[in-house]
Design an enzyme around this catalytic site. Sequence first.
Site, PDB file in Angstrom:
ATOM      1  N   ASN A 152     -45.734  98.140  81.530  1.00  0.00           N
ATOM      2  CA  ASN A 152     -45.729  98.447  82.963  1.00  0.00           C
ATOM      3  C   ASN A 152     -44.378  98.926  83.481  1.00  0.00           C
ATOM      4  O   ASN A 152     -44.345  99.709  84.432  1.00  0.00           O
ATOM      5  CB  ASN A 152     -46.286  97.282  83.789  1.00  0.00           C
ATOM      6  CG  ASN A 152     -45.404  96.071  83.786  1.00  0.00           C
ATOM      7  OD1 ASN A 152     -44.814  95.748  82.765  1.00  0.00           O
ATOM      8  ND2 ASN A 152     -45.291  95.414  84.908  1.00  0.00           N
ATOM      9  N   GLY A 228     -44.855  89.883  78.726  1.00  0.00           N
ATOM     10  CA  GLY A 228     -46.258  90.263  78.586  1.00  0.00           C
ATOM     11  C   GLY A 228     -47.134  89.276  79.320  1.00  0.00           C
ATOM     12  O   GLY A 228     -46.651  88.487  80.145  1.00  0.00           O
ATOM     13  N   THR A 230     -49.594  85.991  80.001  1.00  0.00           N
ATOM     14  CA  THR A 230     -49.373  84.576  79.669  1.00  0.00           C
ATOM     15  C   THR A 230     -50.064  84.193  78.359  1.00  0.00           C
ATOM     16  O   THR A 230     -49.489  83.472  77.534  1.00  0.00           O
ATOM     17  CB  THR A 230     -49.834  83.699  80.843  1.00  0.00           C
ATOM     18  OG1 THR A 230     -48.915  83.937  81.921  1.00  0.00           O
ATOM     19  CG2 THR A 230     -49.825  82.228  80.501  1.00  0.00           C
ATOM     20  N   GLU A 231     -51.284  84.709  78.138  1.00  0.00           N
ATOM     21  CA  GLU A 231     -51.969  84.338  76.885  1.00  0.00           C
ATOM     22  C   GLU A 231     -51.210  84.897  75.683  1.00  0.00           C
ATOM     23  O   GLU A 231     -51.064  84.218  74.664  1.00  0.00           O
ATOM     24  CB  GLU A 231     -53.430  84.818  76.910  1.00  0.00           C
ATOM     25  CG  GLU A 231     -54.297  84.055  77.923  1.00  0.00           C
ATOM     26  CD  GLU A 231     -54.080  82.518  77.876  1.00  0.00           C
ATOM     27  OE1 GLU A 231     -54.121  81.950  76.771  1.00  0.00           O
ATOM     28  OE2 GLU A 231     -53.848  81.907  78.943  1.00  0.00           O
ATOM     29  N   GLY A 233     -48.025  85.432  75.559  1.00  0.00           N
ATOM     30  CA  GLY A 233     -46.811  84.619  75.448  1.00  0.00           C
ATOM     31  C   GLY A 233     -47.073  83.320  74.701  1.00  0.00           C
ATOM     32  O   GLY A 233     -46.256  82.893  73.877  1.00  0.00           O
ATOM     33  N   GLU A 250     -41.183  86.185  79.553  1.00  0.00           N
ATOM     34  CA  GLU A 250     -41.411  86.596  80.949  1.00  0.00           C
ATOM     35  C   GLU A 250     -42.886  86.978  81.027  1.00  0.00           C
ATOM     36  O   GLU A 250     -43.287  88.009  80.492  1.00  0.00           O
ATOM     37  CB  GLU A 250     -40.509  87.784  81.307  1.00  0.00           C
ATOM     38  CG  GLU A 250     -39.029  87.544  81.108  1.00  0.00           C
ATOM     39  CD  GLU A 250     -38.483  86.390  81.933  1.00  0.00           C
ATOM     40  OE1 GLU A 250     -39.075  86.064  82.975  1.00  0.00           O
ATOM     41  OE2 GLU A 250     -37.477  85.794  81.521  1.00  0.00           O
ATOM     42  N   GLU A 462     -34.252  86.490  82.308  1.00  0.00           N
ATOM     43  CA  GLU A 462     -33.499  87.705  82.000  1.00  0.00           C
ATOM     44  C   GLU A 462     -32.411  87.856  83.058  1.00  0.00           C
ATOM     45  O   GLU A 462     -32.457  87.235  84.112  1.00  0.00           O
ATOM     46  CB  GLU A 462     -34.422  88.924  82.076  1.00  0.00           C
ATOM     47  CG  GLU A 462     -35.521  88.912  81.058  1.00  0.00           C
ATOM     48  CD  GLU A 462     -36.514  90.044  81.262  1.00  0.00           C
ATOM     49  OE1 GLU A 462     -37.029  90.553  80.269  1.00  0.00           O
ATOM     50  OE2 GLU A 462     -36.792  90.396  82.428  1.00  0.00           O
TER      51      GLU A 462
HETATM   52  P1  NAD Z   1     -49.634  92.224  76.876  1.00  0.00           P
HETATM   53  O1  NAD Z   1     -49.511  90.764  76.814  1.00  0.00           O
HETATM   54  O2  NAD Z   1     -50.962  92.840  76.594  1.00  0.00           O
HETATM   55  O3  NAD Z   1     -48.617  92.935  75.855  1.00  0.00           O
HETATM   56  C1  NAD Z   1     -47.219  92.715  75.905  1.00  0.00           C
HETATM   57  C2  NAD Z   1     -46.628  93.040  74.545  1.00  0.00           C
HETATM   58  O4  NAD Z   1     -47.090  92.062  73.607  1.00  0.00           O
HETATM   59  C3  NAD Z   1     -47.064  94.411  73.990  1.00  0.00           C
HETATM   60  O5  NAD Z   1     -46.006  94.987  73.260  1.00  0.00           O
HETATM   61  C4  NAD Z   1     -48.202  94.034  73.056  1.00  0.00           C
HETATM   62  O6  NAD Z   1     -48.427  94.970  72.024  1.00  0.00           O
HETATM   63  C5  NAD Z   1     -47.712  92.710  72.500  1.00  0.00           C
HETATM   64  N1  NAD Z   1     -48.772  91.828  72.010  1.00  0.00           N
HETATM   65  C6  NAD Z   1     -50.028  91.698  72.493  1.00  0.00           C
HETATM   66  N2  NAD Z   1     -50.704  90.762  71.779  1.00  0.00           N
HETATM   67  C7  NAD Z   1     -49.848  90.292  70.841  1.00  0.00           C
HETATM   68  C8  NAD Z   1     -49.946  89.323  69.799  1.00  0.00           C
HETATM   69  N3  NAD Z   1     -51.084  88.634  69.590  1.00  0.00           N
HETATM   70  N4  NAD Z   1     -48.877  89.089  69.029  1.00  0.00           N
HETATM   71  C9  NAD Z   1     -47.717  89.762  69.242  1.00  0.00           C
HETATM   72  N5  NAD Z   1     -47.573  90.718  70.191  1.00  0.00           N
HETATM   73  C10 NAD Z   1     -48.615  90.974  70.986  1.00  0.00           C
HETATM   74  O7  NAD Z   1     -49.083  92.654  78.310  1.00  0.00           O
HETATM   75  P2  NAD Z   1     -49.093  94.089  78.983  1.00  0.00           P
HETATM   76  O8  NAD Z   1     -50.486  94.440  79.382  1.00  0.00           O
HETATM   77  O9  NAD Z   1     -48.328  95.051  78.158  1.00  0.00           O
HETATM   78  O10 NAD Z   1     -48.223  93.768  80.303  1.00  0.00           O
HETATM   79  C11 NAD Z   1     -48.757  93.182  81.424  1.00  0.00           C
HETATM   80  C12 NAD Z   1     -48.444  91.694  81.488  1.00  0.00           C
HETATM   81  O11 NAD Z   1     -47.037  91.503  81.398  1.00  0.00           O
HETATM   82  C13 NAD Z   1     -48.853  91.077  82.810  1.00  0.00           C
HETATM   83  O12 NAD Z   1     -49.411  89.798  82.594  1.00  0.00           O
HETATM   84  C14 NAD Z   1     -47.542  90.971  83.573  1.00  0.00           C
HETATM   85  O13 NAD Z   1     -47.523  89.974  84.584  1.00  0.00           O
HETATM   86  C15 NAD Z   1     -46.591  90.674  82.476  1.00  0.00           C
HETATM   87  N6  NAD Z   1     -45.238  91.064  82.877  1.00  0.00           N
HETATM   88  C16 NAD Z   1     -44.345  90.075  83.176  1.00  0.00           C
HETATM   89  C17 NAD Z   1     -43.076  90.410  83.615  1.00  0.00           C
HETATM   90  C18 NAD Z   1     -42.065  89.357  83.979  1.00  0.00           C
HETATM   91  O14 NAD Z   1     -40.898  89.684  84.184  1.00  0.00           O
HETATM   92  N7  NAD Z   1     -42.465  88.087  84.080  1.00  0.00           N
HETATM   93  C19 NAD Z   1     -42.720  91.762  83.742  1.00  0.00           C
HETATM   94  C20 NAD Z   1     -43.660  92.737  83.411  1.00  0.00           C
HETATM   95  C21 NAD Z   1     -44.916  92.375  82.973  1.00  0.00           C
END
Ligand code: NAD
Length: 498
Positions: A152, A228, A230-231, A233, A250, A462
């Site tokens: 994002n 990414g 929460t799940e 993470g 995060e 961060e």
């Molecule tokens: P996502 O969790 O789908 O993916 C994030 C990253 O993790 C990607 O690089 C993805 O390929 C990787 N990933 C996914 N599954 C994985 C696994 N099983 N093992 C290892 N890596 C894996 O998230 P997204 O759709 O890319 O981003 C949106 C999410 O991120 C939202 O929930 C948003 O709130 C969160 N976000 C948080 C912050 C913050 O600062 N807290 C900032 C931006 C986005």
Amino acid sequence: MVEQRLLHIDGQDVAASDGATFLVRNPATGEALYEVAHGTAEDVDRAVAAARAAFDDGRWRHIAPRERARTLNRAAALLAERIEEFARMETLQIGRPLREMRAQLKRLPEWLEYFGAVAQTTEGSSPDFGAGHLNVVRRVPLGVAGLITPWNHPLLITMKKLSVAVAAGNSVVIKPSELGPIVPMELVLLLEEAGLPAGVVNIVPGLGRTTGKALSEHPGLAKLDITGGTETGKVIAANAGRSLIPVTAELGGKAPVLIFDDADTDQAVAGALFAAFVATGQTCVQGARILVQRDSYERVVTALVERTRQLKLGDPLDSQTQVGPLVSEAQRDKAADAVERARKQGATVLTGGAVPTGAGLSQGWFYEPTVVAGVTPEMDLWYEEVFGPVIVVAPFDDEADAVAQANDSPFGLAASIWTQNVGRAVRVSRGLDIGIVWVNDHHRIDPSSPWGGFKESGIGSENGLDAFHAYTRPQSLIINSSDAEFDWFATVEDLRYS
Ligand code: NAD
């Protein structure tokens, strides 16, 4: 024409070990833009080994912090020259309006400058160990950090992690999002052009469930830093935990925007609109729950709905466009599904709630900016993170009720408080179980200001000195300054360790 992109390991562009690739598409048109090498577990292993070799031979960590800072400042200058190009590339991949990408990217050189300065000014300490010893505590880098980033804000979030990691002297392996990997890959090349030694930063794009999984399970890491959902993470932190690797995470959010009766209504409505629909609602700090004090509720919600209806959807490259498409069909369907479930559970859609049909909107993954009222904690939409242009409006009675509703969430990432009463802003902020709280503002960020969520929104933060500390650890050097003879086993009485 579809451009080809490779992995970047040890300063070299290389194909995936099995030759596999994946496509990156334009969400406004569905067109394929790039064919990118898809990193395998073997590629992740090679990248971690290259990063480790770069760390062990000291080609980066053992040079003086002022030299590291000079390299980062050169990279900042190179980046500043390429903002327009990178902003277009980001818009094409993730569909976020160009006017927003420009505004975001032009801040990013600041992260390189800030952490270069922190590296130069960070000092160790010398605790008073007692007369017989001198104790010097230095902060030393950790080793190889794995960075897993979302789509994002592809470059902003990569920059937040990368700048501090390398300023502190670490090596890194980045796994960018499969939906927007290209500009983070360009950043790695740019850092090397600025003088960063090969092997210090490696980037291995690929899917989360394969490449991301391999990186998060790699025992050669000294730290894992993920942004990414929460799940995701939780899965990644569990993987890292098996090798006792510390995690910064995060994660998701559902930020409340608290508008009190004494707020400047026009500013509060403009702020709520920005919080709700910037980046088409696809930000972790999206103002997804607009909570308004009861006496102002009708007035504020009427104005907010009116302004939401006026938002201009369209081609994200058009500078008049205010709201672009969602990043993918899956994300658009998730937003539509959340609204349908809320309707079935008894909520009222005040505006939006449909896939738009206007000219130029049929190709991409557009969804109307949507305001939903009558959502209660019994309904999914009160708690779930939609990550799209869908918000809830609800009334509250007083400060205590505002705090209770704001805290009624599994998340604790961000909130904003809109009031002209400073005392009230302070009182309410003290009650919030939330990591980032703005007063009469929303979604402001600075490289010096800690950014991290409470509860299920994450671990650690961060930005700022805390992040620098989390990319270093104390090494305690204890020097014997006594000239007294010491022989532990020849001593019978007055045994003492120091
Ligand atoms: P996502 O969790 O789908 O993916 C994030 C990253 O993790 C990607 O690089 C993805 O390929 C990787 N990933 C996914 N599954 C994985 C696994 N099983 N093992 C290892 N890596 C894996 O998230 P997204 O759709 O890319 O981003 C949106 C999410 O991120 C939202 O929930 C948003 O709130 C969160 N976000 C948080 C912050 C913050 O600062 N807290 C900032 C931006 C986005």
